[in-house]
Design a protein around this motif. Structure first.
Motif, mmCIF file in Angstrom:
data_model
loop_
_atom_site.group_PDB
_atom_site.id
_atom_site.type_symbol
_atom_site.label_atom_id
_atom_site.label_comp_id
_atom_site.label_asym_id
_atom_site.label_seq_id
_atom_site.Cartn_x
_atom_site.Cartn_y
_atom_site.Cartn_z
ATOM 1 N N UNK A 49 35.127 32.548 7.465
ATOM 2 C CA UNK A 49 34.938 33.344 6.252
ATOM 3 C C UNK A 49 36.243 34.051 5.872
ATOM 4 N N UNK A 50 36.869 34.674 6.858
ATOM 5 C CA UNK A 50 38.105 35.408 6.583
ATOM 6 C C UNK A 50 38.916 35.503 7.860
ATOM 7 N N UNK A 51 40.229 35.514 7.709
ATOM 8 C CA UNK A 51 41.105 35.572 8.872
ATOM 9 C C UNK A 51 42.344 36.364 8.512
ATOM 10 N N UNK A 52 42.875 37.081 9.514
ATOM 11 C CA UNK A 52 44.079 37.860 9.298
ATOM 12 C C UNK A 52 45.029 37.622 10.459
ATOM 13 N N UNK A 60 41.076 33.704 2.996
ATOM 14 C CA UNK A 60 39.634 33.684 2.795
ATOM 15 C C UNK A 60 39.151 32.286 2.441
ATOM 16 N N UNK A 61 37.914 32.014 2.851
ATOM 17 C CA UNK A 61 37.270 30.788 2.396
ATOM 18 C C UNK A 61 37.082 30.906 0.885
ATOM 19 N N UNK A 62 37.167 29.791 0.196
ATOM 20 C CA UNK A 62 37.013 29.812 -1.257
ATOM 21 C C UNK A 62 35.684 30.429 -1.672
ATOM 22 N N UNK A 63 34.670 30.234 -0.857
ATOM 23 C CA UNK A 63 33.333 30.701 -1.209
ATOM 24 C C UNK A 63 33.200 32.223 -1.190
ATOM 25 N N UNK A 64 34.138 32.915 -0.519
ATOM 26 C CA UNK A 64 34.040 34.366 -0.425
ATOM 27 C C UNK A 64 35.214 35.072 -1.088
ATOM 28 N N UNK A 65 36.175 34.311 -1.543
ATOM 29 C CA UNK A 65 37.381 34.895 -2.132
ATOM 30 C C UNK A 65 37.034 35.786 -3.309
ATOM 31 N N UNK A 66 37.614 36.970 -3.319
ATOM 32 C CA UNK A 66 37.342 37.921 -4.391
ATOM 33 C C UNK A 66 36.148 38.810 -4.126
ATOM 34 N N UNK A 67 35.362 38.489 -3.107
ATOM 35 C CA UNK A 67 34.177 39.286 -2.784
ATOM 36 C C UNK A 67 34.267 39.939 -1.406
ATOM 37 N N UNK A 68 34.920 39.273 -0.464
ATOM 38 C CA UNK A 68 35.042 39.774 0.903
ATOM 39 C C UNK A 68 36.461 40.275 1.146
#
Length: 119
Positions: A49-52, A60-68
């Motif tokens: 989902x997300x990684x730093x 971010x995964x495209x599916x969560x970009x802008x929301x997570x």
């Protein structure tokens, strides 16, 4: 051995928000490390989902970009995942993942926390 404990999951309606926390019982901030949140929906494979990375640059995964939003607090040995504008397709068990490279590569997973989004 580092233990990761996730919290913050729950049930929300579409459009709602949740903040997941992943707290470690030891330091998870070394000169080189990766912190991430993965998720696994029923019947599906675990996905990122997300990684730093050490540099602090998130991906971010495209599916969560802008929301997570993934963030971390060094002093509290905690990694966060702020989830906004949640959708039913975000329903999954969310897992915290930490990879440390010093003095050697070690990888740790949390036990998972359930997120359920209803329409």
């Amino acid at each position: 051995q580092v233990q990761l404990v996730e919290s913050g999951g729950g049930s929300v309606q579409t459009g709602g928000s949740l903040r997941l926390s992943c707290t470690a019982n030891g330091t998870i901030f070394s000169p080189n490390n990766i912190h991430g949140w993965y998720r696994q929906a029923p019947g599906k494979q675990r996905e990122l989902a997300a990684i730093m990375y050490t540099s602090g640059t998130p991906t971010y995964a495209d599916s969560v970009k802008g929301r997570f939003t993934i963030s971390r607090n060094n002093a509290e040995n905690t990694v966060y995942l702020q989830m906004n504008s949640l959708k039913p397709e975000d329903t999954a068990v969310y897992y915290c993942n930490v990879v440390l490279f010093d003095p050697w590569r070690r990888e740790f997973w949390g036990q998972g926390t359930q997120v359920t989004v209803s329409s």
